[in-house]
Every structure is written in structure tokens, then in C-alpha cells.
Scaffold this motif. Sequence first.
Motif, PDB file in Angstrom:
ATOM      1  N   LEU A   4      12.209  -0.412   4.051  1.00 32.99           N
ATOM      2  CA  LEU A   4      13.567  -0.900   3.812  1.00 32.99           C
ATOM      3  C   LEU A   4      13.982  -0.689   2.361  1.00 32.99           C
ATOM      4  CD1 LEU A   4      13.202  -4.269   5.743  1.00 32.99           C
ATOM      5  CD2 LEU A   4      14.191  -2.147   6.594  1.00 32.99           C
ATOM      6  N   THR A   5      15.272  -0.533   2.148  1.00 28.61           N
ATOM      7  CA  THR A   5      15.837  -0.461   0.809  1.00 28.61           C
ATOM      8  C   THR A   5      15.745  -1.834   0.156  1.00 28.61           C
ATOM      9  OG1 THR A   5      17.327   1.338   1.371  1.00 28.61           O
ATOM     10  CG2 THR A   5      17.995  -0.069  -0.451  1.00 28.61           C
ATOM     11  N   LYS A   6      15.476  -1.856  -1.138  1.00 24.32           N
ATOM     12  CA  LYS A   6      15.351  -3.107  -1.885  1.00 24.32           C
ATOM     13  C   LYS A   6      16.708  -3.495  -2.479  1.00 24.32           C
ATOM     14  CE  LYS A   6      10.605  -1.960  -3.053  1.00 24.32           C
ATOM     15  NZ  LYS A   6      10.473  -0.920  -2.056  1.00 24.32           N
ATOM     16  N   PRO A   7      17.154  -4.732  -2.247  1.00 19.81           N
ATOM     17  CA  PRO A   7      18.412  -5.179  -2.856  1.00 19.81           C
ATOM     18  C   PRO A   7      18.198  -5.591  -4.308  1.00 19.81           C
ATOM     19  CG  PRO A   7      17.515  -6.901  -1.466  1.00 19.81           C
ATOM     20  CD  PRO A   7      16.593  -5.725  -1.331  1.00 19.81           C
ATOM     21  N   ALA A   8      19.173  -5.242  -5.144  1.00 15.15           N
ATOM     22  CA  ALA A   8      19.071  -5.566  -6.566  1.00 15.15           C
ATOM     23  C   ALA A   8      20.457  -5.868  -7.130  1.00 15.15           C
ATOM     24  CB  ALA A   8      18.435  -4.403  -7.323  1.00 15.15           C
ATOM     25  N   LYS A  46      15.494  -6.712  -9.037  1.00  9.10           N
ATOM     26  CA  LYS A  46      15.471  -7.047  -7.617  1.00  9.10           C
ATOM     27  C   LYS A  46      15.797  -8.525  -7.363  1.00  9.10           C
ATOM     28  CE  LYS A  46      11.365  -5.011  -7.178  1.00  9.10           C
ATOM     29  NZ  LYS A  46      11.191  -4.314  -8.395  1.00  9.10           N
ATOM     30  N   ARG A  48      15.248 -11.869  -5.331  1.00 10.39           N
ATOM     31  CA  ARG A  48      14.190 -12.552  -4.596  1.00 10.39           C
ATOM     32  C   ARG A  48      14.725 -13.092  -3.267  1.00 10.39           C
ATOM     33  NH1 ARG A  48      12.183 -15.780  -9.939  1.00 10.39           N
ATOM     34  NH2 ARG A  48      10.971 -14.062 -10.840  1.00 10.39           N
ATOM     35  N   GLU A  49      13.833 -13.334  -2.344  1.00  8.35           N
ATOM     36  CA  GLU A  49      14.214 -13.854  -1.036  1.00  8.35           C
ATOM     37  C   GLU A  49      15.042 -15.140  -1.181  1.00  8.35           C
ATOM     38  OE1 GLU A  49      12.087 -14.889   3.222  1.00  8.35           O
ATOM     39  OE2 GLU A  49      10.868 -14.818   1.419  1.00  8.35           O
ATOM     40  N   CYS A  56      20.192 -14.623  -9.782  1.00  7.10           N
ATOM     41  CA  CYS A  56      19.330 -13.472 -10.016  1.00  7.10           C
ATOM     42  C   CYS A  56      19.813 -12.683 -11.227  1.00  7.10           C
ATOM     43  CB  CYS A  56      19.288 -12.595  -8.770  1.00  7.10           C
ATOM     44  SG  CYS A  56      18.292 -11.105  -8.998  1.00  7.10           S
ATOM     45  N   GLN A  98      23.579   3.045  -4.199  1.00  7.61           N
ATOM     46  CA  GLN A  98      22.354   3.077  -3.428  1.00  7.61           C
ATOM     47  C   GLN A  98      21.672   4.424  -3.600  1.00  7.61           C
ATOM     48  OE1 GLN A  98      22.968   3.026   0.799  1.00  7.61           O
ATOM     49  NE2 GLN A  98      20.790   2.982   1.256  1.00  7.61           N
ATOM     50  N   TYR A 104      12.690   5.938  -5.319  1.00  6.54           N
ATOM     51  CA  TYR A 104      12.785   4.485  -5.225  1.00  6.54           C
ATOM     52  C   TYR A 104      13.969   4.083  -4.353  1.00  6.54           C
ATOM     53  CZ  TYR A 104      12.225  -0.320  -6.833  1.00  6.54           C
ATOM     54  OH  TYR A 104      12.008  -1.669  -6.891  1.00  6.54           O
ATOM     55  N   ILE A 106      16.525   1.784  -3.429  1.00  9.32           N
ATOM     56  CA  ILE A 106      17.134   0.560  -3.960  1.00  9.32           C
ATOM     57  C   ILE A 106      18.648   0.618  -3.802  1.00  9.32           C
ATOM     58  CG2 ILE A 106      17.304   1.440  -6.324  1.00  9.32           C
ATOM     59  CD1 ILE A 106      16.432  -1.443  -7.220  1.00  9.32           C
TER      60      ILE A 106
END
Length: 166
Positions: A4-8, A46, A48-49, A56, A98, A104, A106
Motif C-alpha cells: 500500500l501507498t504510505k500517507p504523509a 508519515k 501515524r495510525e 502530524c 503521489q 518509495y 507515498i
Amino acid sequence: MELLTKPAVGGIIEKNIDGLDYILIQDRFKDNAKLEYGLLEIPAGKIREFENIFNCLRREIREETGLEVTYIKGEDETVILETNGYKVLNYTPFSCCQNIQGTYPIMVQIFICNADGELLNGTNETKNIRWMSLIELKELLEDDKSLFYPMHIITLERYLKTMLKY
């Protein structure tokens, strides 16, 4: 296994010094991204959950620069909905980008903000943290985009268009 792509989140930190507009720029030095060493970037990191995106942004800017965020454009227009066991944050960032190819995966949502405090000399991920005038930023982008972290180039160009009217 599905990847999966990482959200940031990222921040364009504005500052006016003696009537000139600046934003904060830093050099990228992440151990897991050696090919990107020294590229110019804005602070980002990034999410966090279940972390509120604005919290953030504050955390990432503090960790990377030493500054405390005092204002995030659009935060006051945020709507929170709580229903059926969910708490949903609805907001509008300045820009989203994106990586759809590269090393990477992201997706970064970028906000315009202000911050106060003393800049760090550097961290384990960044060096040469400094204020850059919009004029210098525009010239660098026009002269050599390869100096910049690719995720931030279009966002910075869009920001300059709104600020410098070019």
C-alpha cells in the motif's frame, strides 16, 4: 501480499523577513533514500495510525526543524463527524501529490503554515535547514529542477504562482 501507498503530510512554512517572503527549505538526508541525499525539500513525514493530520504536521515540523507550528491554513475550516463508532476529519490541503513510480510509494498532502522558534542545525533526516526567499526558490526551480525532491516540485511551482503571480 498487497503493498500500500504510505500517507504523509508536508508543510510549506511561510515567513516574512523585512518585507520579503520566504519559506523553509532543507536538504534531504534519509538513510533509507541515499539516492536522494542533498535534494531540496520541505518538511514532511508519515501519518501515524489514527493521527489527526494537523497534529502530524505539527509533530513532523517540530522533529525535522525545531519549530512549533502556530497556524495551518484551512485548519479552522475542518469538519469532524462522529457517527457509528467513527470519527472522521474532513479538510482541504493546499496540494496533494503521489509517487506512482520510483522507489518509495507515498502520497503527501501539503499545507501552508506558519511556525516560530529556533531552527535546528539538522537531524538524522535533514541538514542545512534554512529560510529561502521566494525569488531564490523560483530561480532555482527554473534553473535546475533536479536539485529538488521530485514529490515537492509541482507543489512548490504552484505555490510560487499564487504568491509571485508569474
